[in-house]
Motif scaffolding. Structure first.
Motif, PDB file in Angstrom:
ATOM      1  N   MET A  40       0.839  -1.204   0.000  1.00  0.00           N
ATOM      2  CA  MET A  40       0.000   0.000   0.000  1.00  0.00           C
ATOM      3  C   MET A  40       0.874   1.254   0.000  1.00  0.00           C
ATOM      4  O   MET A  40       0.573   2.238  -0.681  1.00  0.00           O
ATOM      5  N   PHE A  41       1.944   1.211   0.781  1.00  0.00           N
ATOM      6  CA  PHE A  41       2.843   2.371   0.822  1.00  0.00           C
ATOM      7  C   PHE A  41       3.502   2.584  -0.525  1.00  0.00           C
ATOM      8  O   PHE A  41       3.727   3.732  -0.931  1.00  0.00           O
ATOM      9  N   ASP A  42       3.846   1.500  -1.231  1.00  0.00           N
ATOM     10  CA  ASP A  42       4.457   1.647  -2.550  1.00  0.00           C
ATOM     11  C   ASP A  42       3.516   2.345  -3.518  1.00  0.00           C
ATOM     12  O   ASP A  42       3.945   3.178  -4.321  1.00  0.00           O
ATOM     13  N   VAL A  43       2.234   2.004  -3.463  1.00  0.00           N
ATOM     14  CA  VAL A  43       1.259   2.628  -4.363  1.00  0.00           C
ATOM     15  C   VAL A  43       1.179   4.128  -4.107  1.00  0.00           C
ATOM     16  O   VAL A  43       1.182   4.948  -5.029  1.00  0.00           O
ATOM     17  N   PHE A  44       1.132   4.515  -2.826  1.00  0.00           N
ATOM     18  CA  PHE A  44       1.054   5.947  -2.502  1.00  0.00           C
ATOM     19  C   PHE A  44       2.345   6.659  -2.876  1.00  0.00           C
ATOM     20  O   PHE A  44       2.317   7.773  -3.411  1.00  0.00           O
TER      21      PHE A  44
ATOM     22  N   TYR B 259      13.246   5.430  -6.107  1.00  0.00           N
ATOM     23  CA  TYR B 259      12.490   4.612  -5.149  1.00  0.00           C
ATOM     24  C   TYR B 259      12.462   3.154  -5.584  1.00  0.00           C
ATOM     25  O   TYR B 259      12.637   2.253  -4.762  1.00  0.00           O
ATOM     26  N   LEU B 260      12.241   2.913  -6.878  1.00  0.00           N
ATOM     27  CA  LEU B 260      12.160   1.543  -7.357  1.00  0.00           C
ATOM     28  C   LEU B 260      13.510   0.834  -7.297  1.00  0.00           C
ATOM     29  O   LEU B 260      13.576  -0.363  -6.979  1.00  0.00           O
ATOM     30  N   THR B 261      14.585   1.549  -7.607  1.00  0.00           N
ATOM     31  CA  THR B 261      15.900   0.901  -7.671  1.00  0.00           C
ATOM     32  C   THR B 261      16.546   0.761  -6.296  1.00  0.00           C
ATOM     33  O   THR B 261      17.095  -0.298  -5.970  1.00  0.00           O
ATOM     34  N   VAL B 262      16.492   1.807  -5.483  1.00  0.00           N
ATOM     35  CA  VAL B 262      17.187   1.786  -4.193  1.00  0.00           C
ATOM     36  C   VAL B 262      16.289   1.229  -3.094  1.00  0.00           C
ATOM     37  O   VAL B 262      16.598   0.202  -2.482  1.00  0.00           O
ATOM     38  N   PHE B 263      15.146   1.889  -2.839  1.00  0.00           N
ATOM     39  CA  PHE B 263      14.276   1.440  -1.770  1.00  0.00           C
ATOM     40  C   PHE B 263      13.659   0.076  -2.083  1.00  0.00           C
ATOM     41  O   PHE B 263      13.443  -0.726  -1.177  1.00  0.00           O
ATOM     42  N   GLY B 264      13.376  -0.179  -3.358  1.00  0.00           N
ATOM     43  CA  GLY B 264      12.846  -1.494  -3.709  1.00  0.00           C
ATOM     44  C   GLY B 264      13.838  -2.596  -3.411  1.00  0.00           C
ATOM     45  O   GLY B 264      13.483  -3.657  -2.874  1.00  0.00           O
TER      46      GLY B 264
ATOM     47  N   LEU C 113       4.438   6.019  -5.200  1.00  0.00           N
ATOM     48  CA  LEU C 113       4.610   6.157  -6.647  1.00  0.00           C
ATOM     49  C   LEU C 113       3.456   6.919  -7.294  1.00  0.00           C
ATOM     50  O   LEU C 113       3.639   7.521  -8.352  1.00  0.00           O
ATOM     51  N   ALA C 114       2.268   6.871  -6.681  1.00  0.00           N
ATOM     52  CA  ALA C 114       1.117   7.555  -7.289  1.00  0.00           C
ATOM     53  C   ALA C 114       1.260   9.063  -7.191  1.00  0.00           C
ATOM     54  O   ALA C 114       0.939   9.786  -8.145  1.00  0.00           O
ATOM     55  N   LEU C 115       1.747   9.567  -6.065  1.00  0.00           N
ATOM     56  CA  LEU C 115       1.851  11.018  -5.898  1.00  0.00           C
ATOM     57  C   LEU C 115       2.824  11.652  -6.889  1.00  0.00           C
ATOM     58  O   LEU C 115       2.456  12.601  -7.591  1.00  0.00           O
TER      59      LEU C 115
ATOM     60  N   VAL D  73      10.050  12.108 -11.999  1.00  0.00           N
ATOM     61  CA  VAL D  73      10.434  10.828 -12.612  1.00  0.00           C
ATOM     62  C   VAL D  73      11.673  10.266 -11.917  1.00  0.00           C
ATOM     63  O   VAL D  73      11.771   9.054 -11.654  1.00  0.00           O
ATOM     64  N   GLY D  74      12.643  11.133 -11.602  1.00  0.00           N
ATOM     65  CA  GLY D  74      13.837  10.663 -10.910  1.00  0.00           C
ATOM     66  C   GLY D  74      13.529  10.086  -9.545  1.00  0.00           C
ATOM     67  O   GLY D  74      14.137   9.092  -9.135  1.00  0.00           O
TER      68      GLY D  74
END
Length: 221
Positions: free
Chosen positions: A1-5, A145-150, A7-9, A139-140
Motif C-alpha cells: 500500500m505504501f508503494d502505491v502511494f 524509489y524503485l531501484t534503491v528502496f525497492g 509512486l502515485a503522488l 520521474v527521478g
C-alpha cells in the motif's frame, strides 16, 4: 500500500507538469502563428481586472498580480468576437482600441500581444524550464524509489523470512549411528553401603584406655 502511494503522488505531479508543458508549448505556437499570419483587426477593450495570487514559503510570503483584458473585435467578414487575454500591458484601459492579430481562418485565436513581445516569450521560456526540471525530479524520484528502496525492501524481506524459517524449523533428529545416552545407573552399581559399614554411632566409651603415663622414653634406637 505504501508503494502505491509513494509512486502515485509523483506520477500525478509528473502528469500535471507534462500537461502544463503542453499548454505552454501550444500557447507559444498559437502566438507565433497569429504574429506571422498578417491578419489584423481593431479591438476595443471592454474591461480589465487583476488577479492576485499569494504564496507562502515558511515565514516568507510572496504575491503576484496578473492583469487580464476583455477585448471585442469584428472581422472583415462581419463576425464579432470577444476574448480574454492575460499578460497584456497595464497601460490599456477599458475603452482603448488596440490592434489584434489572428491566424487565417481562426479569429477565435486572436491576440492583442504585439509580435515578438519579449516579456511574454521569456515568461513562457522560464515556465517551460521550470516544468521540465519539475517533471524530471518527479520521474527521478520514482526511479530512485524503485531501484534503491525497492532493493532494500527485498533484502529486508529475505532476512525476515530466513529468521522466521530458522525459528520455526523442527529440531534435528538424532543420528542413527550415535550411541544412546544411558537413562539410569549401570548394572552392578552399588545401591547401598558396603557390608560391615557402621550404621550408627558407637555405644558407650572404649574400655581399654591407658591407665598411666609411660615409664620410659625412647633412647633414639
Amino acid at each position: 500500500m505504501f508503494d502505491v502511494f509513494a509512486l502515485a503522488l509523483p506520477s500525478l505531479l509528473a502528469v500535471g507538469g507534462i500537461a502544463a508543458i503542453v499548454w505552454a508549448v501550444v500557447r507559444l505556437r498559437r502566438l507565433r502563428s497569429a504574429w506571422r499570419s498578417g491578419l489584423t483587426a481593431h479591438a476595443v477593450c471592454l474591461r480589465s481586472y487583476a488577479t492576485t495570487r499569494t504564496r507562502r514559503n515558511g515565514m516568507h510570503r510572496s504575491s503576484s498580480t496578473t492583469l487580464t483584458h476583455l477585448y471585442e473585435f469584428t472581422t472583415p467578414e462581419g463576425q464579432t468576437l470577444r476574448f480574454e487575454e492575460s499578460g497584456g500591458p497595464s497601460s490599456v484601459v477599458p475603452g482603448d482600441t488596440v490592434p489584434v492579430r489572428y491566424p487565417a481562418g481562426r479569429p477565435d485565436r486572436a491576440t492583442a500581444i504585439p509580435p515578438g513581445d519579449t516579456k511574454t516569450v521569456v515568461g513562457i521560456g522560464v515556465l517551460l524550464a521550470f516544468l521540465a526540471v519539475f517533471v524530471t525530479a518527479c520521474v527521478g524520484f520514482g526511479v530512485f524509489y524503485l531501484t534503491v528502496f525497492g532493493g532494500l525492501k527485498d533484502k529486508a524481506k529475505d532476512v525476515i523470512e530466513r529468521s522466521e524459517d530458522g525459528v520455526n524449523a523442527p529440531a534435528p533428529a538424532p543420528s542413527p549411528s550415535a550411541p544412546a545416552l544411558p537413562t539410569g545407573p549401570p548394572d552392578g552399581f552399588p545401591t547401598g553401603p558396603p557390608d560391615g559399614f557402621p550404621t550408627g554411632p558407637p555405644k558407650g566409651f572404649p574400655s581399654d584406655l591407658p591407665s598411666g603415663f609411660p615409664s620410659g622414653f625412647p633412647d633414639g634406637r
